[in-house]
Design a protein around this motif. Structure first.
Motif, PDB file in Angstrom:
ATOM      1  N   HIS A 152      42.024  43.153  33.253  1.00 13.54           N
ATOM      2  CA  HIS A 152      40.730  42.985  32.730  1.00 13.54           C
ATOM      3  C   HIS A 152      40.030  44.690  32.527  1.00 13.54           C
ATOM      4  CE1 HIS A 152      41.309  38.760  33.912  1.00 13.54           C
ATOM      5  NE2 HIS A 152      40.374  38.392  32.959  1.00 13.54           N
ATOM      6  N   VAL A 212      42.397  42.382  38.131  1.00 15.41           N
ATOM      7  CA  VAL A 212      41.323  43.123  37.716  1.00 15.41           C
ATOM      8  C   VAL A 212      41.946  44.470  36.684  1.00 15.41           C
ATOM      9  CG1 VAL A 212      39.798  44.815  38.617  1.00 15.41           C
ATOM     10  CG2 VAL A 212      40.068  42.830  40.019  1.00 15.41           C
ATOM     11  N   GLY A 268      39.496  46.694  34.875  1.00 15.58           N
ATOM     12  CA  GLY A 268      38.428  46.881  35.849  1.00 15.58           C
ATOM     13  C   GLY A 268      39.098  47.396  36.857  1.00 15.58           C
ATOM     14  N   LEU A 284      33.809  45.294  36.656  1.00 16.99           N
ATOM     15  CA  LEU A 284      34.383  45.090  35.146  1.00 16.99           C
ATOM     16  C   LEU A 284      33.299  45.786  34.100  1.00 16.99           C
ATOM     17  CD1 LEU A 284      35.298  41.074  35.952  1.00 16.99           C
ATOM     18  CD2 LEU A 284      36.874  43.296  35.804  1.00 16.99           C
TER      19      LEU A 284
END
Length: 521
Positions: free
Chosen positions: A464, A461, A466, A484
């Motif tokens: 990304h 995560v 996020g 995200l």
């Protein structure tokens, strides 16, 4: 010495150092004392020579004036056995002894021999023999730096005063008994040797005790190192009290052991974690393979779907293995990821379908909101979502519900997994994403957890850009959400393209059916 233990080498070096120091210092001491004693003898001899020369000067002056050489060389005996010598041939404070030789026309007489008047072993020697001994010494004339001579059992410091008066040559041999001094020096040399031996023995014993004390931390290192194995890395070296190099060495080694223990534990847990992560794709492959075995090619649609899913999961598993190795090493930033635009709802829907096939212990509910796209690595995101689903099933009772949601909130895409399990305490919720952290070791052992799954999810995560939110209540359940950033809304495929895709799919199914009939025929 190379074959000796370090403890023995230290003791030997201490003993050798002590031996060298004590020998050098004692040699210097004895040499200095002897030199000082010789200096005193020479200085005393200088004074005596001046006295004798002064006496001979007076004799020479008297002889020149009177043309007669008169000298009372015979000592007077008074008060019983006491001998009073004519000055300067009295013993004096230095207890000198004298032998006076007067030479004339190659003939000599000894009018005075005080050695013969003493109660010594040398008194029995005749004047002629004594004179022969003194002449054999080849003493230099009028030099105070005389020689040490052995006469009978004693040692004498001897120097010679020579003077020509008229037709007579006066040779005066002056002797000082240095036997006692020589014995003192000999005794001192013996004491030096004795004390050196005693000192070496004491040095060896003390240095051995000191070396044992000094080497105790090192021996602790050796003892601890022998007891350490891959099965038990918990042993640590006792830290010395003194703040010195040995304490620093011990601290460094203990820190190294901490790192090694962590590394070994990580390796063990990584092996377990690899099986943890590979279990899901293998279960999916097995599920579709069992469907093919049961139904064969009778249902071409299911057959094609199963084959496609198996191929897809095989590719996912291959990518998963490659990336899992990097994740376990903490090198996620170095992974050659492939970021693309992903239809989040479609991805979640596929994961839901795969999960229903592979997991029969729980009831899975899917809820999706509006369509949205995220930019990322699909394989890694699938891995993260599946890890959360598996975690939900693992820590909730069989036949309970697991809810999978995909929706947009506050401009971010959210994919959440909620279970009806035991829940997580607020304290544990802060740490569940730490690598290898387990909430309940006994419960984790029963469920086969490694504590790495959620750590990998967090890293994926983070890759990304996020974040993860945890909402849990004890005995009610846990909801974990992946948040995200949205890249774009999905482009709707027009009707013509949809019809074309359906036509292509029907052609493939028709071909598979024909192939099935031929095989059955």
């Amino acid at each position: 010495m190379k074959n000796l233990k370090l403890e023995d080498r230290i003791s030997a070096n201490y003993a050798l150092l002590f031996l060298v120091l004590i020998l050098v210092s004692n040699i210097i001491l004895v040499y200095s004392l002897k030199r000082q004693s010789t200096k005193v003898l020479v200085q005393s001899a200088d004074n005596k020579m001046e006295e004798i020369n002064s006496f001979l000067d007076k004799v020479g002056i008297f002889s020149d004036k009177t043309n007669v050489l008169t000298l009372d060389f015979n000592p007077e005996i008074v008060e019983g056995k006491k001998i009073i010598h004519v000055k300067p041939f009295n013993p004096g404070e230095d207890n000198y002894l004298y032998v006076l030789e007067i030479e004339q026309k190659n003939e000599s007489i000894i009018p005075i021999n005080t050695i013969g008047d003493t109660d010594t072993d040398e008194a029995a020697i005749t004047n002629e023999k004594m004179l022969a001994l003194l002449k054999d010494a080849n003493l230099k004339n009028n030099v105070s730096n005389g020689k040490i001579m052995n006469i009978e059992k004693n040692k004498y410091f001897v120097f010679k005063v020579s003077r020509q008066i008229k037709n007579y040559k006066f040779n005066i041999y002056t002797l000082k008994n240095v036997t006692q001094e020589n014995k003192i020096y000999k005794r001192l040399e013996y004491l030096v040797i004795l004390f050196t031996i005693i000192g070496v023995v004491i040095t060896v014993i003390v240095s051995k005790l000191l070396s044992r004390r000094i080497l105790r931390p090192i021996n602790n290192v050796i003892k601890t190192a022998k007891s350490i194995s891959t099965d038990d890395l918990s042993k640590r070296i006792e830290i010395p009290k003194g703040e010195d190099e040995l304490q620093n060495l011990t601290l460094i080694i203990n820190e190294m052991l901490d790192r090694l223990e962590t590394s070994f534990e990580n390796q063990k847990k990584f092996v377990s974690d690899a099986s943890h992560e590979l279990r899901t794709p293998l279960a999916i492959i097995k599920g579709y393979a069992e469907i093919i075995r049961k139904r064969g090619t009778t249902d071409i649609d299911i057959f094609v779907e199963s084959i496609d899913s198996i191929i897809s999961e095989t590719d996912n598993m291959r990518n998963l293995i490659q990336k899992l190795l990097f994740l376990a090493k903490g090198d996620i930033t170095k992974i050659n990821t492939k970021f693309i635009d992903i239809d989040a709802n479609e991805m979640v829907h596929q994961i839901h379908s795969d999960t229903i096939v592979s997991t029969k212990t729980h009831t899975f509910h899917l809820e999706m909101g509006e369509d949205y796209k995220i930019k990322g690595d699909e394989t890694l995101l699938q891995q993260a979502i599946r890890a959360l689903i598996e975690n939900a099933t693992k820590y909730s009772e069989p036949n309970t519900n697991v809810y999978i949601k995909s929706f947009v909130k506050d401009g971010f895409g959210r994919i959440s997994i909620r279970d009806e399990g035991v829940g997580i305490s607020e304290e544990d919720a802060k740490r569940i994403f730490e690598r290898f952290y387990r909430v309940d070791l006994s419960r984790t052992k029963a469920t086969g957890g490694t504590g790495l799954g959620l750590a990998i999810v967090k890293r994926i995560v983070e890759l990304h850009n996020g974040k993860i939110e945890v909402n849990s209540k004890m005995n009610e359940g846990t909801e974990i959400s992946i948040i995200l950033p949205i890249s774009a809304k999905p482009i709707v495929i027009n009707q013509k393209e949809k019809e074309k895709e359906k036509t292509e799919k029907k052609k493939i199914i028709r071909k598979m059916k024909n192939l099935g009939r031929k095989n059955n025929g």
